[in-house]
Design a protein around this motif. Structure first.
Motif, PDB file in Angstrom:
ATOM      1  N   THR A   1      -2.044  -5.031  -7.128  1.00 48.23           N
ATOM      2  CA  THR A   1      -2.352  -3.659  -7.536  1.00 48.23           C
ATOM      3  C   THR A   1      -1.093  -2.802  -7.575  1.00 48.23           C
ATOM      4  O   THR A   1      -0.948  -1.930  -8.447  1.00 48.23           O
ATOM      5  CB  THR A   1      -3.396  -3.044  -6.592  1.00 48.23           C
ATOM      6  OG1 THR A   1      -4.561  -3.869  -6.583  1.00 48.23           O
ATOM      7  CG2 THR A   1      -3.784  -1.642  -7.031  1.00 48.23           C
ATOM      8  N   ALA A   2      -0.168  -3.039  -6.666  1.00 52.20           N
ATOM      9  CA  ALA A   2       1.099  -2.304  -6.685  1.00 52.20           C
ATOM     10  C   ALA A   2       1.855  -2.568  -7.980  1.00 52.20           C
ATOM     11  O   ALA A   2       2.415  -1.643  -8.598  1.00 52.20           O
ATOM     12  CB  ALA A   2       1.951  -2.700  -5.477  1.00 52.20           C
TER      13      ALA A   2
ATOM     14  N   VAL B   1       2.506   1.897  -3.427  1.00 50.46           N
ATOM     15  CA  VAL B   1       1.600   2.539  -4.387  1.00 50.46           C
ATOM     16  C   VAL B   1       1.520   4.033  -4.110  1.00 50.46           C
ATOM     17  O   VAL B   1       1.588   4.862  -5.026  1.00 50.46           O
ATOM     18  CB  VAL B   1       0.197   1.907  -4.334  1.00 50.46           C
ATOM     19  CG1 VAL B   1      -0.768   2.674  -5.235  1.00 50.46           C
ATOM     20  CG2 VAL B   1       0.253   0.452  -4.758  1.00 50.46           C
TER      21      VAL B   1
ATOM     22  N   TRP C   1      -6.084   7.221  -4.053  1.00 57.29           N
ATOM     23  CA  TRP C   1      -5.559   6.039  -3.374  1.00 57.29           C
ATOM     24  C   TRP C   1      -5.639   6.186  -1.852  1.00 57.29           C
ATOM     25  O   TRP C   1      -6.060   5.267  -1.153  1.00 57.29           O
ATOM     26  CB  TRP C   1      -4.122   5.794  -3.802  1.00 57.29           C
ATOM     27  CG  TRP C   1      -3.523   4.568  -3.185  1.00 57.29           C
ATOM     28  CD1 TRP C   1      -2.620   4.501  -2.164  1.00 57.29           C
ATOM     29  CD2 TRP C   1      -3.815   3.207  -3.536  1.00 57.29           C
ATOM     30  NE1 TRP C   1      -2.319   3.197  -1.859  1.00 57.29           N
ATOM     31  CE2 TRP C   1      -3.044   2.380  -2.684  1.00 57.29           C
ATOM     32  CE3 TRP C   1      -4.643   2.611  -4.481  1.00 57.29           C
ATOM     33  CZ2 TRP C   1      -3.080   0.992  -2.759  1.00 57.29           C
ATOM     34  CZ3 TRP C   1      -4.680   1.226  -4.562  1.00 57.29           C
ATOM     35  CH2 TRP C   1      -3.907   0.439  -3.713  1.00 57.29           C
TER      36      TRP C   1
ATOM     37  N   VAL D   1      -0.079  -0.692 -10.830  1.00 57.66           N
ATOM     38  CA  VAL D   1       0.156   0.758 -10.815  1.00 57.66           C
ATOM     39  C   VAL D   1       1.539   1.078 -11.360  1.00 57.66           C
ATOM     40  O   VAL D   1       1.712   2.014 -12.159  1.00 57.66           O
ATOM     41  CB  VAL D   1      -0.022   1.308  -9.389  1.00 57.66           C
ATOM     42  CG1 VAL D   1       0.487   2.745  -9.285  1.00 57.66           C
ATOM     43  CG2 VAL D   1      -1.493   1.248  -8.978  1.00 57.66           C
ATOM     44  N   ALA D   2       2.533   0.309 -10.967  1.00 58.02           N
ATOM     45  CA  ALA D   2       3.894   0.509 -11.497  1.00 58.02           C
ATOM     46  C   ALA D   2       3.916   0.327 -13.005  1.00 58.02           C
ATOM     47  O   ALA D   2       4.579   1.083 -13.733  1.00 58.02           O
ATOM     48  CB  ALA D   2       4.859  -0.461 -10.821  1.00 58.02           C
TER      49      ALA D   2
ATOM     50  N   ASP E   1       0.844  -1.202   0.000  1.00 59.87           N
ATOM     51  CA  ASP E   1       0.000   0.000   0.000  1.00 59.87           C
ATOM     52  C   ASP E   1       0.881   1.254   0.000  1.00 59.87           C
ATOM     53  O   ASP E   1       0.663   2.197  -0.779  1.00 59.87           O
ATOM     54  CB  ASP E   1      -0.898  -0.055   1.229  1.00 59.87           C
ATOM     55  CG  ASP E   1      -1.682   1.228   1.470  1.00 59.87           C
ATOM     56  OD1 ASP E   1      -1.804   2.049   0.553  1.00 59.87           O
ATOM     57  OD2 ASP E   1      -2.183   1.396   2.606  1.00 59.87           O
TER      58      ASP E   1
ATOM     59  N   LEU F   1       2.589   7.091  -6.752  1.00 64.22           N
ATOM     60  CA  LEU F   1       1.669   8.158  -7.142  1.00 64.22           C
ATOM     61  C   LEU F   1       2.183   9.523  -6.694  1.00 64.22           C
ATOM     62  O   LEU F   1       1.954  10.534  -7.374  1.00 64.22           O
ATOM     63  CB  LEU F   1       0.282   7.892  -6.557  1.00 64.22           C
ATOM     64  CG  LEU F   1      -0.436   6.676  -7.156  1.00 64.22           C
ATOM     65  CD1 LEU F   1      -1.653   6.305  -6.312  1.00 64.22           C
ATOM     66  CD2 LEU F   1      -0.868   6.977  -8.592  1.00 64.22           C
TER      67      LEU F   1
ATOM     68  N   GLY G   1      -6.968   1.466  -7.679  1.00 62.98           N
ATOM     69  CA  GLY G   1      -5.612   1.665  -8.179  1.00 62.98           C
ATOM     70  C   GLY G   1      -5.596   2.221  -9.590  1.00 62.98           C
ATOM     71  O   GLY G   1      -4.852   3.165  -9.901  1.00 62.98           O
TER      72      GLY G   1
END
Length: 410
Positions: free
Chosen positions: A134-135, A93, A114, A138-139, A90, A97, A312
């Motif tokens: 999700t991490a 992420v 987020w 997002v990357a 978390d 961002l 995300g």
């Protein structure tokens, strides 16, 4: 920035206190999946094989990695180590961002999405491995505009964690970027799969473990049976293949209808790619958000943690000033909070199909469908309708240092 940090610290502290049982969230204990199911898989996986006799193992082979990851913190018990690693994912992420929001053509809107969106889902966030997936997603999206091969590698790896990150490739600009990212994604997925096939028996067993699934009680199609129970439908609600599902007459028909809706969503995405005429800095993320929204809303299974995927993707969209996904993102945030209310808070009402449970599902699924339709319209207008028959540029070029184009994306 101080406000964002304050909100992040306070909300994450509450989530950690909940999963460590210092505070008690209403409803059933959502952490039991980690302490019972995940830890059971861990004991099997550490022997060098996949859970071949457990039909609840329905994940691609790389899912073994997050399940085994608590071994990185041997000084903690399994569940505690998992919660700490979920918290770190978390935080990762948030860091991505934050970095993205400092670049030209971007803002901190995505970070706010987020920071606010994660706690709206409650402690389920840290009690499932979806935050780790999700991490990776997002990357991948943040790397995509400038580094298509890096995006492809991350999307391919993410797809072997939980399939859905392959949808991130839907918005890659046509031409060289598509060839690079899609080829790298396929190569990464194939390579990782081969490693697991050689190293651990049963890497592809998950493909046969969903054959007899029903319709999950929180899905869009489940509303047919929730209402039907009040009109004489004779079926049952049962824990089946790891989730609470409807089983009985017409369930296979509704499940097939859900798959047809997903097929229609795929056709729309293909039509959009063929008709799109222009890519802005946000288009890659916007298209990924639309794709994940469509396939989540039409799925025969909408588990609560799926909302984290949408939060995300929405966060990456709103990191770009050019994005028009603000309204769909707000609807997703509202749907995330309603999801927390229907699970775990009032899940017993959902299972009972009583008026409160049905109302919660109508609102949550209605918000998802509205978000999907509005997001599709916004993407189509920005990339197709407003550009007529102009040829689609293979490599968008920034006309000014701060122009919102792919060249200025993080």
């Amino acid at each position: 920035m101080a406000r964002i940090l304050t909100v992040w610290v306070l909300t994450r502290a509450v989530l950690l206190l909940c999963v460590f049982h210092v505070l008690t969230a209403p409803g059933p204990d959502v952490t039991s999946d980690v302490s019972v199911i995940y830890q059971g898989w861990y004991e099997v996986l550490r022997t060098g094989t996949f859970p071949l006799d457990d039909v609840t193992w329905q994940y691609p082979p790389a899912a073994a990695l997050p399940v085994l990851s608590p071994a990185l913190l041997p000084f903690l018990d399994y569940a505690s180590a998992f919660f700490v690693l979920a918290f770190l994912a978390d935080a990762a992420v948030g860091g991505l961002l934050l970095y993205a929001g400092r670049r030209p053509g971007t803002s901190y809107r995505g970070l706010w999405v987020w920071v606010i969106g994660v706690p709206l889902l409650g402690p389920t966030v840290y009690a499932r491995y979806d935050v780790m997936v999700t991490a990776v997603a997002v990357a991948a999206l943040l790397a995509g505009s400038r580094h298509p091969r890096a995006m492809g590698a991350l999307a391919g790896f993410g797809a072997l964690l939980k399939v859905w990150p392959v949808l991130l490739l839907a918005g890659v600009p046509r031409g060289r970027a598509t060839r690079r990212s899609w080829t790298t994604a396929a190569g990464t997925a194939l390579g990782v799969t081969l490693v697991f096939l050689v190293a651990m028996p049963g890497a592809l067993a998950f493909l046969t473990f969903q054959r007899d699934r029903g319709t999950e009680v929180e899905s869009l199609g489940a509303l047919v049976f929730h209402v039907g129970r009040h009109l004489g439908w004779h079926g049952e609600v049962r824990l089946n293949y790891g989730s609470v599902e409807f089983l009985g007459p017409y369930v296979p028909l509704v499940s097939t209808a859900a798959q047809l809706l997903s097929g229609a969503a795929l056709c729309w995405l293909l039509a959009w790619r063929l008709r799109a005429r222009a890519w802005s800095a946000s288009t890659l993320a916007d298209a990924a958000f639309v794709a994940v929204l469509l396939f989540t809303a039409t799925s025969r299974v909408i588990s609560p943690q799926y909302m984290l995927w949408l939060v995300g993707a929405a966060a990456v969209c709103l990191a770009f000033r050019a994005s028009r996904m603000e309204l769909p993102a707000r609807l997703v945030l509202a749907a995330t909070f309603v999801t927390f209310l229907e699970f775990p808070v009032w899940f017993s009402h959902v299972v009972a199909s009583d008026p409160l449970g049905v109302a919660l599902l109508l609102v949550r699924n209605g918000l998802l469908m509205a978000a999907a339709l509005l997001a599709c319209r916004a993407l189509w207008r920005q990339t197709v309708a407003e550009h007529g028959r102009e040829p689609a540029p293979a490599h968008p070029v920034s006309r000014a240092p701060n122009a919102d184009t792919c060249a200025s994306a993080p």
